[in-house]
Design an enzyme around this catalytic site. Structure first.
Site, short mmCIF file in Angstrom:
data_model
loop_
_atom_site.label_atom_id
_atom_site.label_comp_id
_atom_site.label_asym_id
_atom_site.label_seq_id
_atom_site.Cartn_x
_atom_site.Cartn_y
_atom_site.Cartn_z
N CYS A 1 21.38 -58.31 5.95
CA CYS A 1 20.19 -58.01 5.14
C CYS A 1 20.07 -56.59 4.59
O CYS A 1 20.71 -55.67 5.06
CB CYS A 1 18.91 -58.30 5.92
SG CYS A 1 18.86 -59.93 6.61
N GLY B 1 22.77 -59.36 1.09
CA GLY B 1 22.20 -60.67 1.37
C GLY B 1 21.82 -61.37 0.09
O GLY B 1 21.15 -60.76 -0.76
N ASN C 1 16.29 -55.58 8.96
CA ASN C 1 17.74 -55.76 8.88
C ASN C 1 18.28 -55.63 10.28
O ASN C 1 18.09 -54.60 10.92
CB ASN C 1 18.35 -54.70 7.95
CG ASN C 1 19.86 -54.57 8.09
OD1 ASN C 1 20.41 -53.49 7.96
ND2 ASN C 1 20.53 -55.66 8.38
N GLY C 2 18.95 -56.67 10.75
CA GLY C 2 19.54 -56.58 12.08
C GLY C 2 19.28 -57.82 12.90
O GLY C 2 18.76 -58.81 12.40
N TYR D 1 32.93 -52.61 5.72
CA TYR D 1 32.68 -53.73 4.83
C TYR D 1 31.29 -53.78 4.18
O TYR D 1 31.17 -54.01 2.99
CB TYR D 1 32.92 -55.05 5.60
CG TYR D 1 32.42 -56.25 4.87
CD1 TYR D 1 33.14 -56.79 3.81
CD2 TYR D 1 31.19 -56.83 5.19
CE1 TYR D 1 32.67 -57.89 3.11
CE2 TYR D 1 30.70 -57.93 4.49
CZ TYR D 1 31.45 -58.44 3.45
OH TYR D 1 30.97 -59.51 2.75
#
Ligand code: AMP
Length: 477
Positions: free
Chosen positions: A8, A34, A109-110, A249
Site C-alpha cells: 500500500c 497498490g 501501509n503495512g 523493489y
C-alpha cells in the site's frame, strides 16, 4: 486463514484548498504501491467525506463529480494492494469512523503481526468488525481507549499493535503521521507552501511540487495542526530497521531514501551482483522495468552495454495483482514481448531485482528461448527469498517461495536457466553502504532472506505466548 497482505501507499495533506485533488495526484504517483483500490477522506471543518473505489486512482479520482464531493482543506488517501480473495470494496481504505470524540479517517501501509489475536480479543469483548483488514483493529482500539484526547487514544492503540506500519490519520483539524518503532514501512514529510504533506515516498511530493522536508523517524508520531508540526516519541527509542525490500523493489526509483535515490541504490546492487557473479556473454538485458537500474549498475561494472531485449507493454499492471497463479502467468505474457532480432543466437545475462515464486523468470526465459536465445544466465540483484513476510510485503507462504522449496540447482532447473546466481546477503549490505551485516541487530528488516524477524510473528496457537501478550497489553492500558 487467508492472510491480508498490504504493502500500500498512504498520503495526507493539511490545510490546502485543493486537498482532494492534490491527494489524488499524490496517490497517482504512489500507484505502484497498490492497484486494487484507492480512497480519499476529507474534512471541511464541519463534516468528513469519504470516497473509496476499486481500481486505479486515474480511473476513479478524475476531475468532476467525485473530487467535488470531497470538500475541505484536509485530506488523507490510500492505495490498496492485496492478494487473492480480499479485493473487496469494504477493505478499501482510508477507513472512517465516527467516534465519541469526533470523526477519524485512517490510512495504513503495512501489516500487524498480532492483528489476528487482537481481533479475537476485541470480538470477544463485543466489537463488531465490518472488514477483514488489520487496519480496522487499530480503529477499534482507538475507539475503545479510555483516554480523553484523540492523540492519547491513538498512542494507547499503538502500544497494543505490533508489526510494520506507516499511518496517516485525519481527525477534526489534525493530520497525524506515524511509523512503527522499527520504521519498517516508510513515511516522509513534505511542504507545499504552507501546507504540510505526508506520503509513503518522496515521488508523491514531486508530482504536486511539494518540497521534501525529512523522513518520519522510526517510532515517531507527527501531529500537524494549524500551529505547525509537533513530533512525539511515544515508544522507547530503538534503532531503526527499515524494510530492505523498499530499496530492492517497492519504492519508485526516483524516490529518495536516506538522501539517496532508490535508483542509485539499485544500481549499486547491480554492480555488486556483477562483482560476485559475472559470466561472459553476448548481451546484458534487464527484466523491464524491475531489473533496469540493477542491469545498468551491472553493465557499468563490467563495462558492457545494457540492451533492451525485452519490451514491456505499459498498459498492464504488475503481475502480482492478478488473483490466481494461472492468471498471473497470462499476466506475464501480456506484459512482456521479446525483441527477437536482438537476442537471436545470443547468450544473455538476464537481470531482475528479485525472484519470488519464479513465475516471471519461467515465462520470460521460455520466451527468450522461443525467440532464439542460445543461453540465458539469470542474475538476481537480491538474495534468495526463503522466508515469508508479515509486515506488509506480499511475499507468499513458504511453500510458494521458490528459494524455500529448492536449492540453487533446483531453482535453476525449475526456471530452466543456463546458470542462476543471486546477490549475497553480505553483498547486499555492502552495496547499501555497510561494511557488514550486524548479526545481533541487523540494520534492515531482512527476514525474507535470513528468517530473522524483527517482531516474532504471533502464533495464535501458542498459549504461553498469547498470555504474555495479553498481560503486556493490559499493563499498557
Ligand atoms: P516472481 O515472478 O513470483 O518470481 O516474482 C518476481 C518478480 O515480481 C520480479 O520481477 C519482481 O520485480 C516482482 N516482485 C518482487 N516482489 C514483489 C512483491 N512483493 N509484489 C509484487 N511484485 C514483486
Amino acid at each position: 486463514m487467508t492472510r491480508l497482505k498490504e504493502e500500500c501507499g498512504v498520503f495526507g495533506i493539511f490545510d490546502n484548498k485543493d486537498a482532494a485533488a492534490l491527494t489524488a495526484l499524490g496517490l497517482h504517483a504512489l500507484q505502484h504501491r497498490g492497484q486494487e483500490g484507492c480512497g480519499i477522506v476529507t474534512f471541511d471543518e464541519k463534516n468528513f467525506y469519504a470516497e473509496r473505489r476499486l481500481g486505479l486512482v486515474g480511473d476513479n479520482f478524475t476531475k468532476g463529480k467525485i473530487l467535488e464531493k470531497l470538500s475541505g482543506n484536509y485530506a488523507i488517501g490510500h492505495n490498496r494492494y492485496s492478494t487473492a480473495g480480499n479485493n473487496l470494496i469494504k477493505n478499501v481504505q482510508p477507513f472512517f469512523a465516527d467516534l465519541h470524540s469526533g470523526g477519524i479517517g485512517i490510512a495504513h501501509n503495512g501489516n500487524l503481526s498480532n492483528a489476528h489475536h487482537l481481533r479475537k480479543e476485541l470480538v470477544k469483548n463485543g466489537s463488531i468488525f465490518q472488514t477483514t483488514s488489520d487496519t480496522e483493529t487499530i480503529v477499534q482500539l482507538i475507539a475503545k481507549s479510555k483516554r480523553s484526547k484523540i492523540v492519547d487514544k491513538i498512542i494507547d492503540a499503538l502500544f497494543k499493535i505490533q508489526g510494520g506500519y506507516a499511518l496517516t490519520i485525519l481527525t477534526n483539524k489534525k493530520l497525524i503521521g506515524i511509523r512503527d518503532p522499527f520504521g519498517i514501512r516508510p513515511l516522509v514529510i513534505g511542504k507545499l507552501q504552507k501546507s504540510y504533506v505526508l506520503a509513503s515516498e518522496t515521488c508523491a511530493f514531486d508530482i504536486i511540487g511539494a518540497k521534501f522536508i525529512r523522513e518520519v523517524e522510526n517510532g515517531e508520531m507527527v501531529v500537524i495542526t494549524e500551529d505547525g508540526l509537533e513530533s512525539l516519541k511515544p515508544f522507547p527509542k530503538i534503532k531503526e530497521r527499515p524494510c530492505v525490500f523498499e530499496y530492492i523493489y517497492f519504492s519508485r526509483p526516483d524516490s529518495i531514501i536516506n538522501n539517496t535515490s532508490v535508483y542509485e541504490y539499485r544500481k549499486k546492487l547491480g554492480a555488486q551482483l556483477a562483482k560476485e557473479n559475472h559470466i561472459e556473454s553476448d548481451l546484458i538485458i534487464p527484466v523491464p522495468d524491475s531489473g533496469v537500474p540493477a542491469a545498468i549498475g551491472y553493465s557499468e561494472e563490467v563495462k558492457k552495454n545494457v540492451e533492451l531485449g525485452i519490451i514491456r507493454n505499459h498498459y498492464v499492471g504488475r503481475t502480482f495483482i492478478e488473483p490466481t497463479q494461472q492468471i498471473r502467468s497470462f499476466g506475464v505474457k501480456l506484459k512482456h514481448n521479446i525483441n527477437k532480432t536482438l537476442i537471436k543466437n545470443k547468450s544473455l545475462i538476464l537481470i531482475d531485482d528479485s525472484l519470488v515464486r519464479g513465475t516471471t523468470s519461467v515465462k520470460i526465459i521460455k520466451m527468450l528461448y522461443n525467440a532464439g536465445a542460445k543461453e540465458v544466465h539469470l542474475r538476481i540483484a537480491s538474495p534468495p527469498i526463503k522466508y515469508p513476510d508479515y509486515y506488509g510485503v506480499d511475499t507468499p507462504n513458504k511453500d510458494e517461495l521458490l528459494a524455500s522449496k529448492y536449492d540453487l540447482e533446483g531453482m535453476r532447473k525449475f526456471i530452466n536457466a543456463t546458470t542462476l546466481q543471486f546477490l549475497s546477503i553480505e553483498g547486499l549490505y555492502k552495496s547499501m553502504g555497510y561494511a557488514k551485516r550486524n548479526s545481533s541487530y541487523p540494520q534492515f528488516t531482512d527476514h525474507c532472506f535470513t528468517g530473522e524477524y524483527p517482531v516474532k510473528p504471533i502464533d495464535v496457537n501458542d498459549k504461553d505466548f498469547m498470555d504474555k501478550q495479553l498481560s503486556f497489553i493490559s499493563s499498557k492500558s
